[in-house]
Write a protein that holds these residues in place. Sequence first.
Motif, PDB file in Angstrom:
ATOM      1  N   GLY B 183       6.180  -2.950   4.398  1.00  0.00           N
ATOM      2  CA  GLY B 183       5.236  -4.063   4.434  1.00  0.00           C
ATOM      3  C   GLY B 183       5.469  -5.002   3.266  1.00  0.00           C
ATOM      4  O   GLY B 183       6.147  -4.634   2.302  1.00  0.00           O
ATOM      5  N   PRO B 184       4.903  -6.209   3.323  1.00  0.00           N
ATOM      6  CA  PRO B 184       5.155  -7.183   2.254  1.00  0.00           C
ATOM      7  C   PRO B 184       4.636  -6.747   0.889  1.00  0.00           C
ATOM      8  O   PRO B 184       5.165  -7.164  -0.134  1.00  0.00           O
ATOM      9  N   LEU B 185       3.612  -5.889   0.858  1.00  0.00           N
ATOM     10  CA  LEU B 185       3.067  -5.456  -0.432  1.00  0.00           C
ATOM     11  C   LEU B 185       3.625  -4.111  -0.885  1.00  0.00           C
ATOM     12  O   LEU B 185       3.220  -3.600  -1.914  1.00  0.00           O
ATOM     13  N   GLN B 186       4.544  -3.534  -0.087  1.00  0.00           N
ATOM     14  CA  GLN B 186       5.066  -2.217  -0.473  1.00  0.00           C
ATOM     15  C   GLN B 186       5.791  -2.238  -1.824  1.00  0.00           C
ATOM     16  O   GLN B 186       5.615  -1.316  -2.621  1.00  0.00           O
ATOM     17  N   PRO B 187       6.588  -3.275  -2.121  1.00  0.00           N
ATOM     18  CA  PRO B 187       7.259  -3.281  -3.433  1.00  0.00           C
ATOM     19  C   PRO B 187       6.271  -3.253  -4.601  1.00  0.00           C
ATOM     20  O   PRO B 187       6.583  -2.713  -5.667  1.00  0.00           O
ATOM     21  N   ALA B 188       5.085  -3.819  -4.413  1.00  0.00           N
ATOM     22  CA  ALA B 188       4.104  -3.842  -5.501  1.00  0.00           C
ATOM     23  C   ALA B 188       3.648  -2.431  -5.862  1.00  0.00           C
ATOM     24  O   ALA B 188       3.263  -2.172  -7.005  1.00  0.00           O
ATOM     25  N   LEU B 189       3.725  -1.518  -4.892  1.00  0.00           N
ATOM     26  CA  LEU B 189       3.273  -0.142  -5.147  1.00  0.00           C
ATOM     27  C   LEU B 189       4.166   0.569  -6.152  1.00  0.00           C
ATOM     28  O   LEU B 189       3.694   1.343  -6.972  1.00  0.00           O
ATOM     29  N   SER B 190       5.485   0.281  -6.068  1.00  0.00           N
ATOM     30  CA  SER B 190       6.413   0.987  -6.946  1.00  0.00           C
ATOM     31  C   SER B 190       6.205   0.605  -8.411  1.00  0.00           C
ATOM     32  O   SER B 190       6.583   1.363  -9.308  1.00  0.00           O
ATOM     33  N   SER B 191       5.608  -0.577  -8.631  1.00  0.00           N
ATOM     34  CA  SER B 191       5.382  -0.985 -10.019  1.00  0.00           C
ATOM     35  C   SER B 191       4.116  -0.329 -10.599  1.00  0.00           C
ATOM     36  O   SER B 191       3.888  -0.352 -11.795  1.00  0.00           O
ATOM     37  N   LEU B 192       3.311   0.287  -9.707  1.00  0.00           N
ATOM     38  CA  LEU B 192       2.094   0.941 -10.185  1.00  0.00           C
ATOM     39  C   LEU B 192       2.382   2.390 -10.576  1.00  0.00           C
ATOM     40  O   LEU B 192       3.239   3.035  -9.986  1.00  0.00           O
ATOM     41  N   HIS B 193       1.659   2.885 -11.558  1.00  0.00           N
ATOM     42  CA  HIS B 193       1.798   4.286 -11.926  1.00  0.00           C
ATOM     43  C   HIS B 193       1.089   5.132 -10.876  1.00  0.00           C
ATOM     44  O   HIS B 193      -0.100   4.945 -10.633  1.00  0.00           O
ATOM     45  N   PRO B 194       1.791   6.062 -10.218  1.00  0.00           N
ATOM     46  CA  PRO B 194       1.137   6.832  -9.156  1.00  0.00           C
ATOM     47  C   PRO B 194       0.115   7.819  -9.726  1.00  0.00           C
ATOM     48  O   PRO B 194       0.485   8.742 -10.450  1.00  0.00           O
ATOM     49  N   ASP B 195      -1.130   7.605  -9.413  1.00  0.00           N
ATOM     50  CA  ASP B 195      -2.192   8.496  -9.881  1.00  0.00           C
ATOM     51  C   ASP B 195      -2.548   9.442  -8.731  1.00  0.00           C
ATOM     52  O   ASP B 195      -3.095   9.015  -7.722  1.00  0.00           O
ATOM     53  N   PRO B 196      -2.240  10.737  -8.869  1.00  0.00           N
ATOM     54  CA  PRO B 196      -2.492  11.672  -7.758  1.00  0.00           C
ATOM     55  C   PRO B 196      -3.958  11.681  -7.336  1.00  0.00           C
ATOM     56  O   PRO B 196      -4.263  11.799  -6.150  1.00  0.00           O
ATOM     57  N   MET B 197      -4.856  11.557  -8.312  1.00  0.00           N
ATOM     58  CA  MET B 197      -6.286  11.597  -7.984  1.00  0.00           C
ATOM     59  C   MET B 197      -6.681  10.414  -7.095  1.00  0.00           C
ATOM     60  O   MET B 197      -7.471  10.557  -6.163  1.00  0.00           O
ATOM     61  N   LEU B 198      -6.088   9.259  -7.382  1.00  0.00           N
ATOM     62  CA  LEU B 198      -6.391   8.058  -6.589  1.00  0.00           C
ATOM     63  C   LEU B 198      -5.966   8.255  -5.130  1.00  0.00           C
ATOM     64  O   LEU B 198      -6.717   7.959  -4.193  1.00  0.00           O
ATOM     65  N   PHE B 199      -4.737   8.809  -4.948  1.00  0.00           N
ATOM     66  CA  PHE B 199      -4.246   9.032  -3.580  1.00  0.00           C
ATOM     67  C   PHE B 199      -5.078  10.099  -2.860  1.00  0.00           C
ATOM     68  O   PHE B 199      -5.314   9.996  -1.664  1.00  0.00           O
ATOM     69  N   THR B 200      -5.529  11.122  -3.620  1.00  0.00           N
ATOM     70  CA  THR B 200      -6.380  12.157  -3.007  1.00  0.00           C
ATOM     71  C   THR B 200      -7.688  11.533  -2.529  1.00  0.00           C
ATOM     72  O   THR B 200      -8.133  11.767  -1.401  1.00  0.00           O
ATOM     73  N   LEU B 201      -8.285  10.711  -3.382  1.00  0.00           N
ATOM     74  CA  LEU B 201      -9.558  10.069  -3.021  1.00  0.00           C
ATOM     75  C   LEU B 201      -9.384   9.133  -1.831  1.00  0.00           C
ATOM     76  O   LEU B 201     -10.197   9.129  -0.905  1.00  0.00           O
ATOM     77  N   LEU B 202      -8.308   8.353  -1.871  1.00  0.00           N
ATOM     78  CA  LEU B 202      -8.063   7.423  -0.756  1.00  0.00           C
ATOM     79  C   LEU B 202      -7.792   8.184   0.545  1.00  0.00           C
ATOM     80  O   LEU B 202      -8.241   7.789   1.617  1.00  0.00           O
ATOM     81  N   GLY B 203      -7.054   9.290   0.426  1.00  0.00           N
ATOM     82  CA  GLY B 203      -6.759  10.119   1.600  1.00  0.00           C
ATOM     83  C   GLY B 203      -8.053  10.635   2.231  1.00  0.00           C
ATOM     84  O   GLY B 203      -8.254  10.530   3.439  1.00  0.00           O
ATOM     85  N   TRP B 204      -8.942  11.180   1.386  1.00  0.00           N
ATOM     86  CA  TRP B 204     -10.231  11.666   1.882  1.00  0.00           C
ATOM     87  C   TRP B 204     -11.065  10.513   2.425  1.00  0.00           C
ATOM     88  O   TRP B 204     -11.790  10.666   3.418  1.00  0.00           O
ATOM     89  N   GLY B 205     -10.978   9.366   1.766  1.00  0.00           N
ATOM     90  CA  GLY B 205     -11.723   8.193   2.225  1.00  0.00           C
ATOM     91  C   GLY B 205     -11.319   7.809   3.637  1.00  0.00           C
ATOM     92  O   GLY B 205     -12.171   7.530   4.495  1.00  0.00           O
ATOM     93  N   ILE B 206     -10.017   7.818   3.899  1.00  0.00           N
ATOM     94  CA  ILE B 206      -9.524   7.455   5.241  1.00  0.00           C
ATOM     95  C   ILE B 206      -9.976   8.494   6.272  1.00  0.00           C
ATOM     96  O   ILE B 206     -10.424   8.149   7.369  1.00  0.00           O
ATOM     97  N   ILE B 207      -9.894   9.781   5.886  1.00  0.00           N
ATOM     98  CA  ILE B 207     -10.327  10.847   6.810  1.00  0.00           C
ATOM     99  C   ILE B 207     -11.798  10.663   7.163  1.00  0.00           C
ATOM    100  O   ILE B 207     -12.187  10.678   8.341  1.00  0.00           O
ATOM    101  N   LEU B 208     -12.628  10.469   6.134  1.00  0.00           N
ATOM    102  CA  LEU B 208     -14.077  10.341   6.381  1.00  0.00           C
ATOM    103  C   LEU B 208     -14.400   9.069   7.164  1.00  0.00           C
ATOM    104  O   LEU B 208     -15.270   9.072   8.036  1.00  0.00           O
ATOM    105  N   LEU B 209     -13.682   8.006   6.840  1.00  0.00           N
ATOM    106  CA  LEU B 209     -13.916   6.736   7.543  1.00  0.00           C
ATOM    107  C   LEU B 209     -13.620   6.884   9.038  1.00  0.00           C
ATOM    108  O   LEU B 209     -14.393   6.418   9.882  1.00  0.00           O
ATOM    109  N   GLU B 210     -12.505   7.552   9.340  1.00  0.00           N
ATOM    110  CA  GLU B 210     -12.096   7.681  10.749  1.00  0.00           C
ATOM    111  C   GLU B 210     -12.940   8.717  11.488  1.00  0.00           C
ATOM    112  O   GLU B 210     -13.407   8.466  12.599  1.00  0.00           O
ATOM    113  N   ILE B 211     -13.131   9.851  10.863  1.00  0.00           N
ATOM    114  CA  ILE B 211     -13.862  10.924  11.567  1.00  0.00           C
ATOM    115  C   ILE B 211     -15.350  10.585  11.671  1.00  0.00           C
ATOM    116  O   ILE B 211     -16.027  10.994  12.606  1.00  0.00           O
ATOM    117  N   GLY B 212     -15.840   9.780  10.724  1.00  0.00           N
ATOM    118  CA  GLY B 212     -17.250   9.398  10.753  1.00  0.00           C
ATOM    119  C   GLY B 212     -17.519   8.140  11.554  1.00  0.00           C
ATOM    120  O   GLY B 212     -18.668   7.738  11.714  1.00  0.00           O
TER     121      GLY B 212
END
Lengths: 188, 305
Positions: B183-212
């Motif tokens: 995607g057009p914003l994918q390169p911007a991700l590589s410049s960010l420091h990957p925070d595992p906690m952020l991805f865990t929270l976002l992952g759960w957020g997507i699960i709850l958003l969809e299942i709810g």
Amino acid sequence: MDRGPFYLFLAWHFVCMLAYNVSSTAIGYRQLETGSGSGHALHMERIANAFTSFLPVRAFAQYAGTATGYGFFAPQVGSSFRLEVSVIDPSESLRTTLHAPSFAHTHSLLRYQSLLGRLQHLITDTPHNDRLSLPLRQARALAHCLAQRLALHHWGPEARPIRCEVYVCHHNQRTSIYQKMIDLAPTP
Amino acid sequence: MIQHFFFEAKHHPGWLPVFRCGMGILVLLTGIQLWPDFHLLYGSDSVIDHRLLQLGDDSPHKLAPRLTERRYLALYLVCCASLACGIVPRIAAIGLLLLHQGLYIAHPAFSYGFDYVACSALFYCMWFPLKNPASQWATPCLRVLQLHLCLIYFFGGFDKLIGPTWRNGEALWKALHLPDLPGPLQPALSSLHPDPMLFTLLGWGIILLEIGYPIGIWLRTTRRIWLLSIVALHAGIAAFLGLYHFSALMVLLNACAFYLPYRKTRSQSEQIANPIPQPAVAPSRRANPSAGSEPSVHKPNAPHV
């Protein structure tokens, strides 16, 4: 207004949808779980498959666009595959390499990548007693056919021999999973 | 209660023209984008031998033959334009559904999620009262679309929930870094420091958003926030994965199912602007002679005044 046919259609439509999704979820679950839960999943998958193998169900679901599971990117995100076709010099050095057909639009590239997803059987299906499963043979034939046609489209029949190589890609890394030399000369 | 839910509840009829027009434009765009590459994917000189992919496949292909000539795509584009403009929309929808089958569904070598959901939407275009949004069948049709969306998101969320990699954020990280979906914003991700906690929270957020979704979207208090979150999710999918068509389709379906039907109708807006005069305060009409002088056809409460 006769409401009976509407309720009948509604029930039929959603039962079809549920069957495909239960089957898809059960398959995904069995891929991850090997414990006792996988037996229940297998049972549910069999029931759902028995229903969806019924021709009217399949035909209706195909036309209604519901003959699919909705677990996009789930239960886990699949790997990306890349097919490289290279022209080899008589001195066995690499001359030029091609990754994909030259599409005019990126949306077509997305569709092409969707096809490459079928190459996953090159890593998931291992040969048993030298016998290759149908999906594995299909994946190999697909790689061969793609490489051959890409080379013919791009360089013509004079580019030979060519090398077909399939990679599985993760972020910035890639691993070769299949390699084959192909001669484009017509078979006598 | 079921009768009321499916047949008697009244909604703003504006969702049907948007659904028809939006679907027509969206599939038209995909068809136009496919046009220059049609021969490489679906033509007789395609990059693959389609017969190869049919080995071991016993699905009912004979119901939809494979379309290998560009004239079918031209016909597809004509049907799309006809549907978008509302010219014989039902016939256009039937034609589109058959062509969509022949191109994408019956031989799914190059198909992905968008093609299936679009096929369902075209199937609905065939049945929905597109020419008469005020039809008594508009509400039952809306319910079918709404329930279908609930099922899509529920299974999307449930399938993610059973995957451990979605629960620990790894799947989301992997999805956002897929090399074949840039995607057009994918390169911007590589410049960010990957925070595992952020991805865990976002992952759960997507699960709850969809299942709810099947619950959150129906409750009046949470509908707006759920709808905005789902639109944000699809905007993210478009921006980071480059799945523009799929995202646009899902936003369109969500808007048609859960935003447009719940807009206030003209009569409802007028009721808010001009509250029903109570018999006890009837003398106020003398203070404002214009009140109540509008034709009664525009004011459902007129007989009570």
